[in-house]
Enzyme design. Sequence first.
Site, short mmCIF file in Angstrom:
data_model
loop_
_atom_site.label_atom_id
_atom_site.label_comp_id
_atom_site.label_asym_id
_atom_site.label_seq_id
_atom_site.Cartn_x
_atom_site.Cartn_y
_atom_site.Cartn_z
N TRP A 1 0.85 -1.19 0.00
CA TRP A 1 0.00 0.00 0.00
C TRP A 1 0.89 1.24 0.00
CZ3 TRP A 1 -2.03 2.59 4.90
CH2 TRP A 1 -2.98 3.57 4.59
N ASP B 1 -0.74 -5.78 9.36
CA ASP B 1 -1.73 -4.78 8.97
C ASP B 1 -2.98 -5.56 8.56
OD1 ASP B 1 -3.28 -2.72 8.06
OD2 ASP B 1 -1.87 -1.98 6.57
N LYS C 1 -13.34 -1.17 5.91
CA LYS C 1 -13.91 -2.03 4.87
C LYS C 1 -14.95 -2.99 5.42
CE LYS C 1 -10.52 -0.34 2.25
NZ LYS C 1 -9.62 0.73 2.70
#
Length: 460
Positions: free
Chosen positions: A189, A270, A306
Amino acid sequence: MRPLFDVQHTAISGSSTSNSDPTDRRINALVRHLVQSSSSAMADSLSASATSSVQSDSVFAHVVRAPEDPILGVTVAFNKDPSPNKLNLGVGAYRTEEGKPLVLNVVRKAEHQLVNDSSRVKEYLPIVGLAEFNKQSAKLIFGADSPAILENRVTTVQCLSGTGSLRVGGEFLARHYHERLIYIPLPTWGNHPKVFTLAGLSVKTYRYYDPSTRGLDFQGLLEDLGSAPSGAIVLLHACAHNPTGVDPTLEQWDQIRKLMRSKQLLPFFDSAYQGFASGSLDADAQPVRLFVADGGECFVAQSYAKNLGLYGERVGALSIVCKNADVASRVESQLKLVIRPMYSNPPIHGASIVATILKDRDLFNEWTIELKAMADRIISMRQQLFDALSARGTPGEWSHIIKQIGMFTFTGLNSEQVSFMTKEYHIYMTSDGRISMAGLSSRTVPHLADAIHAAVTRVV
């Protein structure tokens, strides 16, 4: 004739007498016009002078315009496009089949409960956040029966979504860990290197993605971590790797764990997509739980953007698994010293929504159903896109679309092909060819397939 000063005074003050003669009235009108024009011109001159002075003498005159964020900038460009056929596949946010943002029904129910609870107040939370939220978040990622939780070896603090959790963890490590080197996967990311660098860590990469297979470069990963200095920190995506959608198997995860423990490498997970990858909260947490089960220490950053659709609420948690309860308590005391000057304490509303859902069996079960429906729709979009490309006879091997998992697919398209698709088909994505499968629908899959087919046949 009256003295000019008297006339000006009369004109400016607006006083007049009904028995003044016509000559006086004409002089008054003329003077009033001249005074007003002069005042207006002077005001304009002063305003222009002030503006010019501010522009030329600004202490920030040397500041150059920064480029748009490579991910969020996609949406900026998309919003400026007037085409009715435009399609935004850049930003990772779930969309319905109709292309609309989704607020989960279970979130609406939880908010309704909170709004109608007259005992709720808007007082500051503690520095570490909402206690029930922290408790439930740890159970969600580690499992309710996790020995680390039962032995009080876990400290969890509420943070500002996943990004804030990474930043707090990074700054804690920069202050209190003996090694300031963190390895992140290549690619990863786009915000990861920035977050950890600004937190005070040195960033290096380890091989992760193999462009030739569009899968995992497992051998390269093992070699790079095997050559890392003892004690280095290693960032790991818990599931649904962003941007590639490529995850290790459980067997590969266990090999990674054994290597890292033998080298005393510190894992920093993560976890941005728990439940969103496979549709199962427990299955997506398995890699983390493997590392916790061996009794070693690790960091986990969680996000509810999310999997609960709480993007704008910025809800996340940082958990640190320690060797014993005493160490965990001391670690928490130092985390407070990181958080206090950063943002003092976290916001209450989003964390309250999460805590309400996680602690209520009925709401939790309803969430798992909605979560699986989102995951299943993304899996369906993968299959539909693969089928559409196959039907068109699009050159190349596209099975990676259905082999990858989670919100994103690393298409393998190059930057020139991406630019072509944006210009000719009004399809927006990041320049590395990453697309958000959650932004697709049955209606837009043919348009995307046409664009990909044209790109790979017309742009080398």
